[in-house]
Write a protein that holds these residues in place. Structure first.
Motif, PDB file in Angstrom:
ATOM      1  N   ILE A 398       0.846  -1.203   0.000  1.00 25.78           N
ATOM      2  CA  ILE A 398       0.000   0.000   0.000  1.00 25.78           C
ATOM      3  C   ILE A 398       0.878   1.249   0.000  1.00 25.78           C
ATOM      4  O   ILE A 398       0.650   2.195  -0.771  1.00 25.78           O
ATOM      5  CB  ILE A 398      -0.928   0.003   1.239  1.00 25.78           C
ATOM      6  CG1 ILE A 398      -1.951  -1.128   1.136  1.00 25.78           C
ATOM      7  CG2 ILE A 398      -1.625   1.347   1.381  1.00 25.78           C
ATOM      8  CD1 ILE A 398      -2.700  -1.392   2.424  1.00 25.78           C
ATOM      9  N   THR A 399       1.899   1.261   0.854  1.00 26.88           N
ATOM     10  CA  THR A 399       2.811   2.409   0.925  1.00 26.88           C
ATOM     11  C   THR A 399       3.516   2.627  -0.406  1.00 26.88           C
ATOM     12  O   THR A 399       3.662   3.766  -0.876  1.00 26.88           O
ATOM     13  CB  THR A 399       3.845   2.193   2.044  1.00 26.88           C
ATOM     14  OG1 THR A 399       3.165   1.929   3.282  1.00 26.88           O
ATOM     15  CG2 THR A 399       4.725   3.419   2.212  1.00 26.88           C
ATOM     16  N   LEU A 400       3.952   1.535  -1.037  1.00 29.18           N
ATOM     17  CA  LEU A 400       4.630   1.646  -2.328  1.00 29.18           C
ATOM     18  C   LEU A 400       3.696   2.227  -3.394  1.00 29.18           C
ATOM     19  O   LEU A 400       4.107   3.095  -4.187  1.00 29.18           O
ATOM     20  CB  LEU A 400       5.133   0.264  -2.762  1.00 29.18           C
ATOM     21  CG  LEU A 400       5.839   0.203  -4.125  1.00 29.18           C
ATOM     22  CD1 LEU A 400       7.089   1.085  -4.111  1.00 29.18           C
ATOM     23  CD2 LEU A 400       6.187  -1.230  -4.494  1.00 29.18           C
ATOM     24  N   ILE A 401       2.441   1.779  -3.406  1.00 30.99           N
ATOM     25  CA  ILE A 401       1.469   2.293  -4.378  1.00 30.99           C
ATOM     26  C   ILE A 401       1.233   3.786  -4.151  1.00 30.99           C
ATOM     27  O   ILE A 401       1.164   4.579  -5.103  1.00 30.99           O
ATOM     28  CB  ILE A 401       0.146   1.506  -4.277  1.00 30.99           C
ATOM     29  CG1 ILE A 401       0.344   0.072  -4.782  1.00 30.99           C
ATOM     30  CG2 ILE A 401      -0.957   2.200  -5.062  1.00 30.99           C
ATOM     31  CD1 ILE A 401       0.746  -0.023  -6.235  1.00 30.99           C
ATOM     32  N   TYR A 402       1.092   4.185  -2.890  1.00 33.35           N
ATOM     33  CA  TYR A 402       0.934   5.605  -2.571  1.00 33.35           C
ATOM     34  C   TYR A 402       2.091   6.416  -3.161  1.00 33.35           C
ATOM     35  O   TYR A 402       1.900   7.447  -3.812  1.00 33.35           O
ATOM     36  CB  TYR A 402       0.930   5.798  -1.052  1.00 33.35           C
ATOM     37  CG  TYR A 402      -0.434   5.767  -0.400  1.00 33.35           C
ATOM     38  CD1 TYR A 402      -1.494   6.528  -0.889  1.00 33.35           C
ATOM     39  CD2 TYR A 402      -0.662   5.006   0.739  1.00 33.35           C
ATOM     40  CE1 TYR A 402      -2.733   6.499  -0.271  1.00 33.35           C
ATOM     41  CE2 TYR A 402      -1.898   4.976   1.370  1.00 33.35           C
ATOM     42  CZ  TYR A 402      -2.924   5.727   0.855  1.00 33.35           C
ATOM     43  OH  TYR A 402      -4.155   5.712   1.462  1.00 33.35           O
ATOM     44  N   ILE A 403       3.315   5.957  -2.895  1.00 30.08           N
ATOM     45  CA  ILE A 403       4.509   6.689  -3.318  1.00 30.08           C
ATOM     46  C   ILE A 403       4.596   6.766  -4.839  1.00 30.08           C
ATOM     47  O   ILE A 403       4.875   7.830  -5.413  1.00 30.08           O
ATOM     48  CB  ILE A 403       5.775   6.033  -2.717  1.00 30.08           C
ATOM     49  CG1 ILE A 403       5.797   6.247  -1.200  1.00 30.08           C
ATOM     50  CG2 ILE A 403       7.043   6.593  -3.352  1.00 30.08           C
ATOM     51  CD1 ILE A 403       6.905   5.511  -0.481  1.00 30.08           C
ATOM     52  N   LEU A 404       4.347   5.649  -5.526  1.00 24.67           N
ATOM     53  CA  LEU A 404       4.422   5.636  -6.985  1.00 24.67           C
ATOM     54  C   LEU A 404       3.379   6.561  -7.611  1.00 24.67           C
ATOM     55  O   LEU A 404       3.676   7.324  -8.540  1.00 24.67           O
ATOM     56  CB  LEU A 404       4.236   4.208  -7.502  1.00 24.67           C
ATOM     57  CG  LEU A 404       5.390   3.226  -7.237  1.00 24.67           C
ATOM     58  CD1 LEU A 404       5.022   1.831  -7.728  1.00 24.67           C
ATOM     59  CD2 LEU A 404       6.663   3.705  -7.911  1.00 24.67           C
ATOM     60  N   ALA A 405       2.146   6.495  -7.094  1.00 20.97           N
ATOM     61  CA  ALA A 405       1.077   7.338  -7.646  1.00 20.97           C
ATOM     62  C   ALA A 405       1.358   8.813  -7.374  1.00 20.97           C
ATOM     63  O   ALA A 405       1.172   9.664  -8.252  1.00 20.97           O
ATOM     64  CB  ALA A 405      -0.275   6.931  -7.047  1.00 20.97           C
ATOM     65  N   MET A 427       4.887  10.824   5.135  1.00 19.29           N
ATOM     66  CA  MET A 427       3.487  10.736   5.567  1.00 19.29           C
ATOM     67  C   MET A 427       2.835   9.452   5.065  1.00 19.29           C
ATOM     68  O   MET A 427       2.030   8.836   5.759  1.00 19.29           O
ATOM     69  CB  MET A 427       2.718  11.953   5.067  1.00 19.29           C
ATOM     70  CG  MET A 427       2.973  13.202   5.891  1.00 19.29           C
ATOM     71  SD  MET A 427       1.829  14.525   5.496  1.00 19.29           S
ATOM     72  CE  MET A 427       2.428  14.995   3.881  1.00 19.29           C
ATOM     73  N   PHE A 428       3.205   9.029   3.850  1.00 19.35           N
ATOM     74  CA  PHE A 428       2.664   7.765   3.342  1.00 19.35           C
ATOM     75  C   PHE A 428       3.143   6.595   4.203  1.00 19.35           C
ATOM     76  O   PHE A 428       2.390   5.662   4.476  1.00 19.35           O
ATOM     77  CB  PHE A 428       3.093   7.562   1.893  1.00 19.35           C
ATOM     78  CG  PHE A 428       2.504   8.565   0.941  1.00 19.35           C
ATOM     79  CD1 PHE A 428       1.167   8.931   1.038  1.00 19.35           C
ATOM     80  CD2 PHE A 428       3.267   9.160  -0.041  1.00 19.35           C
ATOM     81  CE1 PHE A 428       0.611   9.861   0.170  1.00 19.35           C
ATOM     82  CE2 PHE A 428       2.728  10.091  -0.925  1.00 19.35           C
ATOM     83  CZ  PHE A 428       1.399  10.447  -0.806  1.00 19.35           C
ATOM     84  N   MET A 429       4.404   6.656   4.601  1.00 18.99           N
ATOM     85  CA  MET A 429       4.937   5.600   5.470  1.00 18.99           C
ATOM     86  C   MET A 429       4.252   5.627   6.837  1.00 18.99           C
ATOM     87  O   MET A 429       3.954   4.570   7.415  1.00 18.99           O
ATOM     88  CB  MET A 429       6.448   5.777   5.635  1.00 18.99           C
ATOM     89  CG  MET A 429       7.234   5.552   4.356  1.00 18.99           C
ATOM     90  SD  MET A 429       9.006   5.815   4.574  1.00 18.99           S
ATOM     91  CE  MET A 429       9.576   5.612   2.874  1.00 18.99           C
ATOM     92  N   LEU A 430       3.991   6.845   7.323  1.00 22.61           N
ATOM     93  CA  LEU A 430       3.282   6.975   8.598  1.00 22.61           C
ATOM     94  C   LEU A 430       1.874   6.395   8.491  1.00 22.61           C
ATOM     95  O   LEU A 430       1.405   5.697   9.400  1.00 22.61           O
ATOM     96  CB  LEU A 430       3.219   8.452   9.001  1.00 22.61           C
ATOM     97  CG  LEU A 430       2.544   8.767  10.337  1.00 22.61           C
ATOM     98  CD1 LEU A 430       3.299   8.108  11.482  1.00 22.61           C
ATOM     99  CD2 LEU A 430       2.467  10.277  10.553  1.00 22.61           C
ATOM    100  N   ALA A 431       1.201   6.662   7.374  1.00 21.00           N
ATOM    101  CA  ALA A 431      -0.142   6.095   7.166  1.00 21.00           C
ATOM    102  C   ALA A 431      -0.088   4.574   7.090  1.00 21.00           C
ATOM    103  O   ALA A 431      -0.968   3.888   7.615  1.00 21.00           O
ATOM    104  CB  ALA A 431      -0.745   6.657   5.876  1.00 21.00           C
ATOM    105  N   GLY A 432       0.978   4.048   6.454  1.00 22.47           N
ATOM    106  CA  GLY A 432       1.135   2.597   6.387  1.00 22.47           C
ATOM    107  C   GLY A 432       1.322   1.983   7.761  1.00 22.47           C
ATOM    108  O   GLY A 432       0.705   0.961   8.102  1.00 22.47           O
ATOM    109  N   LEU A 433       2.165   2.611   8.577  1.00 24.04           N
ATOM    110  CA  LEU A 433       2.393   2.101   9.936  1.00 24.04           C
ATOM    111  C   LEU A 433       1.114   2.189  10.768  1.00 24.04           C
ATOM    112  O   LEU A 433       0.810   1.276  11.543  1.00 24.04           O
ATOM    113  CB  LEU A 433       3.520   2.890  10.613  1.00 24.04           C
ATOM    114  CG  LEU A 433       4.928   2.677  10.045  1.00 24.04           C
ATOM    115  CD1 LEU A 433       5.926   3.617  10.714  1.00 24.04           C
ATOM    116  CD2 LEU A 433       5.380   1.227  10.246  1.00 24.04           C
ATOM    117  N   ALA A 434       0.368   3.270  10.597  1.00 21.56           N
ATOM    118  CA  ALA A 434      -0.887   3.430  11.341  1.00 21.56           C
ATOM    119  C   ALA A 434      -1.907   2.366  10.934  1.00 21.56           C
ATOM    120  O   ALA A 434      -2.773   1.989  11.728  1.00 21.56           O
ATOM    121  CB  ALA A 434      -1.462   4.827  11.123  1.00 21.56           C
ATOM    122  N   THR A 435      -1.800   1.873   9.688  1.00 24.02           N
ATOM    123  CA  THR A 435      -2.716   0.830   9.215  1.00 24.02           C
ATOM    124  C   THR A 435      -2.549  -0.457  10.034  1.00 24.02           C
ATOM    125  O   THR A 435      -3.501  -1.241  10.167  1.00 24.02           O
ATOM    126  CB  THR A 435      -2.476   0.546   7.724  1.00 24.02           C
ATOM    127  OG1 THR A 435      -2.593   1.764   6.991  1.00 24.02           O
ATOM    128  CG2 THR A 435      -3.483  -0.453   7.180  1.00 24.02           C
TER     129      THR A 435
END
Length: 682
Positions: A398-405, A427-435
């Protein structure tokens, strides 16, 4: 009871759903900004897709972030810097000089000059350096930078290059002495100065910062004026540079202007209408495709509560600082819904929540695209949430998809990687960890709403659990049968993409009611004595049928979730206890078939239908003598065909193709159980 009261009770379920939507919509709209929404979507780097846009009135053009940053840096480099002069430090240093001088210049030595002359020279030299000032640390200033030196109530301007840094003081004193008439006494002077030097000026941080803040606040955020009636942007022009700034300026002017009370009410009404439409669509989807959820108000409340929670959380973050909007772990929503229900409902709920947030998030098209893609990846990459490794892998994807998009949108709008906001990746990594918080959140929800997830199903599948251990001890034949059915059901569920963990747990507990009177069932009659020999067919049928009701009571006593109890309730549907029914008919041709039928209900899902097939086939296979592969295949076909003719799968969401796949799996598994090989013609 009055007619009005009767009508109220009749429609209270619909009334609850109506109030649920109204309350959710009220909370969401309450937190939304109440300014009007700019009717154009501004997509940086994309062509302007709307009509030619003209200015309705004069408005100022906002400066870009780069322009403002450049002005701020220029002001910082030229802003006044204040230092405070401390006379007390000089007095202390000179007093220490007087004390140390006699030690370095004892009376026993002879000097070319008088001792008083030597002393006065050293003191005057020290005073010369301290007159301009000595600072402790050397700040990073450009050469020739002017500063302001405060001496009491007086402020004087001077070049910072004239100020001595404390660490450079010994070398500066040494150089001055070496070039004087007293160079031969250089080492003795340095002994005097060695431990007596201190800084006598220091930065006045408060006054310097106040001055800087005043100058920064005076920066104009706009430049130039777009006159009324002039063109802002033509259709097809790229939204970049001056065009982008004009559009952003127009948008800010539109959204920040004070609106009249009547216009405010219209804006509020529009928000309410759109939010209600989105929530009603979600409700209609649930009613059409997930009727079991629609009819259960607790489950329905759970779905809407999660939508409301994610919308409110995102709204709070946006009101605090819009730049952190991607730190909100939106992918928790589809994960939660999928964990308790299914992937399809999870994705649809996720899309509805993002549509609601599209009213308030900046760059709504970019936000919508990123979150929908991330939601799809979430649904596709977490097939079994109870396996913790799956969740960690999914979070990484999910984090990788966020970053690529995000990276793709940036290079489209900027035409390169310049100005890439690296903190956004954090922030994307933070959202991934929060998931990852989804695991404890599932546990909390289970306790709050009385629901069950695949994580709890994994715990229930433990054969050392209290109820299954009791089944193994008191009804070992039934326990063995349940294990076989669980294996068959799990394999069939995997074949058609059903919930394998759910059907396995349902299979383990489906015959739990036989604990009440285990010896009345043939698989537990180890002694060969059949209790039904002394009973009438109708009594025997009642005992057999009652194991379903007994199972439901036991399941509730041991707090099994409703999703598991559904398997106990439906695994025989409305089928007939054939053996005792025909036995009764031998005595009484008018025997009522209703006395020999299970009460139902019919299976209402793929999983409950799979269990009915696996249970019937496994139980009946025990009656086969000298089974062969051909015999088993025909046997499976016969049993399932009979169930289909009786419309046992009428309410189940299962296709003919899936039934064929299930039969294929059951045949293969039964052949493996009996260690049979496919028979080939000679």
């Amino acid at each position: 009871m009055s007619t009005t009261a009767q009508q109220f009770y009749k429609h209270q379920d619909l009334l609850y759903k109506f109030l649920l939507i109204i309350i959710c919509a009220g909370f969401i709209v309450y937190f939304f900004p109440k300014s009007g929404k700019f009717k154009y979507e501004i997509q940086k780097g994309f062509p302007w897709q709307y009509e030619n846009l003209y200015a309705d009135e004069d408005f100022a053009i906002l400066k870009s972030a780069d322009e403002l940053a450049q002005e701020q840096e220029q002001i910082k480099s030229q802003s006044a810097i204040y230092y405070e002069y401390d006379q007390a430090v000089i007095n202390k240093v000179l007093a220490l000089y007087d004390s140390n001088f006699n030690k370095a210049f004892p009376d026993t030595l002879s000097y070319t000059s008088t001792k008083q002359e030597l002393k006065d020279y050293g003191k005057n030299l020290l005073s010369t350096f301290y007159k301009n000032g000595v600072v402790k640390d050397k700040p990073v200033y450009n050469s020739g930078r002017l500063i302001y030196l405060k001496r009491g109530n007086e402020v004087s301007e001077m070049n910072f290059d004239n100020i001595t840094v404390l660490s450079d003081m010994p070398d500066a004193l040494s150089d001055a002495i070496q070039s004087s008439l007293y160079s031969e006494y250089s080492n003795r002077y340095l002994q005097v100065y060695f431990d007596g030097l201190e800084a006598n000026i220091k930065l006045d941080e408060v006054l310097t910062q106040e001055t800087l803040d005043i100058e920064l606040s005076s920066i104009s955020k706009t430049h130039n004026i777009v006159p009324k009636g002039s063109i802002i942007i033509n259709r097809g022009e790229l939204v970049e540079g001056e065009n982008l700034q004009k559009l952003l300026s127009l948008k800010q002017k539109y959204e920040s202007q004070n609106i009249s009370e009547s216009r405010y009410n219209w804006v509020l009404f529009g928000y309410v209408l759109l939010v209600l439409l989105a929530l009603v669509m979600l409700l209609l989807f649930i009613r059409t495709y997930r009727p079991s959820v629609f009819l259960n108000n607790t489950k329905l409340t759970f779905v809407f509560f999660n939508v409301l929670l994610m919308v409110l959380l995102t709204t709070i973050v946006i009101n605090w600082s819009p730049q952190y909007v991607y730190a909100v772990p939106m992918c928790i929503l589809p994960l939660i819904i999928k964990a308790f229900f299914d992937a399809r409902l999870g994705l649809f709920t996720h899309v509805i929540a993002i549509l609601l947030l599209g009213f308030i998030v900046p760059d709504s098209f970019e936000y919508f695209f990123l979150q929908v893609i991330a939601g799809i990846v979430t649904i596709l990459t977490v097939p079994e949430l109870y396996k913790r490794a799956n969740l960690f892998i999914s979070v990484g994807q999910i984090t990788l998809i966020y970053i690529l998009a995000y990276f793709a949108f940036h290079i489209i709008s900027e035409g390169g990687v310049e100005g890439l906001a690296w903190p956004d990746f954090g922030m994307f990594m933070l959202a991934g960890l929060a998931t990852l918080f989804v695991q404890p959140l599932i546990y909390i929800y289970e306790k709050m709403f009385g629901l069950v997830s695949d994580v709890s199903l994994l715990e229930l599948s433990d054969t050392n659990s209290k109820l299954l251990k009791r089944l193994a001890d008191e009804a070992p034949g039934t326990f063995h049968h349940s294990l076989n059915v669980a294996n068959l059901s799990e394999a069939a569920a995997n074949e058609i993409g059903a919930n394998a963990m759910l059907v396995r747990v349902g299979a383990l507990y489906h015959d739990i009611g036989k604990i009440i009177n285990p010896t009345d069932f043939t698989e537990n009659q180890a002694t060969g004595i059949n209790s039904h020999d002394d009973l009438s067919p109708k009594e025997s049928a009642r005992i057999i049928i009652d194991h379903v009701l007994n199972g439901i009571e036991l399941a509730r006593k041991y707090n099994l979730p409703d999703r598991v109890i559904d398997f106990i309730r439906t695994h025989h549907g409305t089928s007939t206890v054939q053996y005792f029914y025909f036995k009764e008919k031998e005595k009484n041709e008018d025997a009522a078939i209703e006395d020999f039928q299970y009460p139902g209900p019919l299976p209402f899902s793929k999983e409950t239908a799979i269990l009915m097939m696996a249970d019937s086939v496994e139980a009946a296979s025990k009656s086969l003598k000298n089974p062969t592969s051909t015999l088993i295949d025909a046997f499976v076909e016969k049993i399932i065909k009979k169930q289909m003719e009786e419309d046992q799968y009428l309410n189940a969401d299962i296709t003919f193709k899936e039934i064929q796949q299930i039969k294929k799996v059951l045949k293969k598994k039964l052949n493996n159980i009996y260690h049979l090989r496919i028979e080939y013609p000679e």
